[in-house]
Motif scaffolding. Sequence first.
Motif, mmCIF file in Angstrom:
data_model
loop_
_atom_site.group_PDB
_atom_site.id
_atom_site.type_symbol
_atom_site.label_atom_id
_atom_site.label_comp_id
_atom_site.label_asym_id
_atom_site.label_seq_id
_atom_site.Cartn_x
_atom_site.Cartn_y
_atom_site.Cartn_z
ATOM 1 N N ILE A 49 -0.699 -24.515 -4.927
ATOM 2 C CA ILE A 49 -1.719 -24.788 -3.924
ATOM 3 C C ILE A 49 -1.172 -25.754 -2.877
ATOM 4 C CG2 ILE A 49 -4.042 -25.684 -3.519
ATOM 5 C CD1 ILE A 49 -3.986 -23.096 -5.129
ATOM 6 N N ILE A 50 -0.520 -26.809 -3.348
ATOM 7 C CA ILE A 50 0.056 -27.793 -2.439
ATOM 8 C C ILE A 50 1.158 -27.151 -1.590
ATOM 9 C CG2 ILE A 50 1.208 -30.031 -2.271
ATOM 10 C CD1 ILE A 50 -1.674 -30.135 -3.344
ATOM 11 N N GLN A 51 1.984 -26.338 -2.218
ATOM 12 C CA GLN A 51 3.063 -25.660 -1.491
ATOM 13 C C GLN A 51 2.509 -24.788 -0.366
ATOM 14 O OE1 GLN A 51 4.872 -23.704 -4.907
ATOM 15 N NE2 GLN A 51 6.694 -25.004 -4.732
ATOM 16 N N THR A 52 1.460 -24.030 -0.661
ATOM 17 C CA THR A 52 0.888 -23.127 0.331
ATOM 18 C C THR A 52 0.273 -23.891 1.489
ATOM 19 O OG1 THR A 52 0.463 -21.474 -1.395
ATOM 20 C CG2 THR A 52 -0.726 -21.214 0.674
ATOM 21 N N CYS A 53 -0.387 -25.001 1.188
ATOM 22 C CA CYS A 53 -0.983 -25.809 2.254
ATOM 23 C C CYS A 53 0.086 -26.447 3.138
ATOM 24 C CB CYS A 53 -1.889 -26.883 1.639
ATOM 25 S SG CYS A 53 -3.396 -26.215 0.896
ATOM 26 N N ILE A 54 1.194 -26.861 2.549
ATOM 27 C CA ILE A 54 2.294 -27.414 3.349
ATOM 28 C C ILE A 54 2.907 -26.319 4.229
ATOM 29 C CG2 ILE A 54 4.622 -28.389 3.232
ATOM 30 C CD1 ILE A 54 3.688 -30.029 0.825
ATOM 31 N N LYS A 55 3.008 -25.105 3.701
ATOM 32 C CA LYS A 55 3.486 -23.990 4.523
ATOM 33 C C LYS A 55 2.585 -23.785 5.729
ATOM 34 C CE LYS A 55 5.719 -21.150 0.917
ATOM 35 N NZ LYS A 55 5.633 -19.851 0.194
ATOM 36 N N ALA A 56 1.270 -23.902 5.522
ATOM 37 C CA ALA A 56 0.325 -23.760 6.637
ATOM 38 C C ALA A 56 0.536 -24.875 7.655
ATOM 39 C CB ALA A 56 -1.111 -23.768 6.113
ATOM 40 N N ALA A 57 0.747 -26.092 7.164
ATOM 41 C CA ALA A 57 0.989 -27.225 8.071
ATOM 42 C C ALA A 57 2.237 -26.997 8.908
ATOM 43 C CB ALA A 57 1.119 -28.511 7.272
ATOM 44 N N ALA A 58 3.237 -26.387 8.311
ATOM 45 C CA ALA A 58 4.517 -26.179 8.990
ATOM 46 C C ALA A 58 4.462 -25.086 10.047
ATOM 47 C CB ALA A 58 5.606 -25.862 7.966
ATOM 48 N N THR A 59 3.317 -24.390 10.182
ATOM 49 C CA THR A 59 3.160 -23.415 11.268
ATOM 50 C C THR A 59 2.681 -24.079 12.556
ATOM 51 O OG1 THR A 59 0.812 -22.878 10.824
ATOM 52 C CG2 THR A 59 2.494 -21.649 9.576
ATOM 53 N N ALA A 60 2.442 -25.373 12.541
ATOM 54 C CA ALA A 60 1.911 -26.079 13.707
ATOM 55 C C ALA A 60 2.870 -26.006 14.891
ATOM 56 C CB ALA A 60 1.630 -27.539 13.351
ATOM 57 N N LEU A 158 -2.532 -29.720 7.923
ATOM 58 C CA LEU A 158 -2.426 -29.927 6.477
ATOM 59 C C LEU A 158 -3.760 -30.379 5.889
ATOM 60 C CD1 LEU A 158 -0.803 -30.079 3.877
ATOM 61 C CD2 LEU A 158 0.020 -32.339 4.588
ATOM 62 N N ILE A 159 -4.421 -31.303 6.558
ATOM 63 C CA ILE A 159 -5.715 -31.791 6.065
ATOM 64 C C ILE A 159 -6.724 -30.649 6.001
ATOM 65 C CG2 ILE A 159 -7.684 -33.276 6.649
ATOM 66 C CD1 ILE A 159 -5.628 -35.274 7.800
ATOM 67 N N GLN A 160 -6.768 -29.819 7.044
ATOM 68 C CA GLN A 160 -7.716 -28.703 7.038
ATOM 69 C C GLN A 160 -7.340 -27.655 5.993
ATOM 70 O OE1 GLN A 160 -10.543 -27.995 8.117
ATOM 71 N NE2 GLN A 160 -10.997 -29.358 9.821
ATOM 72 N N ALA A 161 -6.044 -27.397 5.817
ATOM 73 C CA ALA A 161 -5.607 -26.423 4.811
ATOM 74 C C ALA A 161 -6.023 -26.875 3.415
ATOM 75 C CB ALA A 161 -4.096 -26.221 4.884
ATOM 76 N N LEU A 162 -5.827 -28.150 3.121
ATOM 77 C CA LEU A 162 -6.207 -28.685 1.818
ATOM 78 C C LEU A 162 -7.717 -28.619 1.628
ATOM 79 C CD1 LEU A 162 -3.789 -31.738 1.900
ATOM 80 C CD2 LEU A 162 -3.644 -29.844 0.257
ATOM 81 N N HIS A 163 -8.454 -28.934 2.681
ATOM 82 C CA HIS A 163 -9.917 -28.871 2.604
ATOM 83 C C HIS A 163 -10.388 -27.443 2.357
ATOM 84 C CE1 HIS A 163 -14.134 -29.362 3.472
ATOM 85 N NE2 HIS A 163 -14.048 -28.654 4.575
ATOM 86 N N ARG A 164 -9.841 -26.496 3.092
ATOM 87 C CA ARG A 164 -10.262 -25.099 2.933
ATOM 88 C C ARG A 164 -9.857 -24.539 1.573
ATOM 89 N NH1 ARG A 164 -12.066 -22.251 7.179
ATOM 90 N NH2 ARG A 164 -11.175 -20.300 6.412
ATOM 91 N N ALA A 165 -8.809 -25.119 0.976
ATOM 92 C CA ALA A 165 -8.406 -24.694 -0.371
ATOM 93 C C ALA A 165 -9.341 -25.249 -1.441
ATOM 94 C CB ALA A 165 -6.975 -25.138 -0.655
#
Length: 225
Positions: A49-60, A158-165
């Motif tokens: 879960i953490i890995q996927t959210c960091i991947k989302a953050a890295a699309t910024a 990253l904050i939004q990805a973690l929240h949505r997860a």
Amino acid sequence: MQQHDHQPLTDFIEYPHEQMLERANEFLTTSQRRHTIRSFSDRPVPKDIIQTCIKAAATAPSGANHQPWHFVAINSSDVKKQIREAAEKLERSFYEGRAGEEWLDALKPLGTDASKPYLEHAPWLIAVFSQKKGGLNTNDKNTNYYVHESVGIATGFLIQALHRAGLATLTHTPKPMSFLTDICGRDKDNERPYMLLIVGYPSDDATVPNHALVKKSLDEVATFI
């Protein structure tokens, strides 16, 4: 535009107005349920879960697409303990006067103090680092541009990805944060700690300060011309 390598945009999705507004309102409602908390459960959160959210953050988006960030995800109890000890040492001096009376008065409605047990209790800490030099390749040493802006956007993602997860977060920015560089084993010549995120599930007794629920109106935060 100047000549450059490119390819057609093929994954953009356009929605009818009604669906656009529905999706916008859905995201607004989801965002309004995001709260900063300071009481975390010690329930484990799977690493993927953490890995996927960091991947989302890295699309910024970032200056020149250099992606001047590095995320250190910390699950180790020993490392979390080191971070808590270093952070609380700084926080004690902060609350004992280094912050100044005006800053401390501004924090009173949030109920914060020098004690940070969540730094050990939460299952994950994510230390966000900004990079002065880099590029598309790991070993590049080019100057990075708009570093602060770029890393800020990625941290928001990253904050939004973690929240949505389905996870809760807390942003923590002790000053100075150089201890994170040493504890996380990062390059002190090139990287600077930007923010520490506490990540996990809320504890059963988690609360939200009333002060934090007061948000400015659209008229106060936006102008349409």
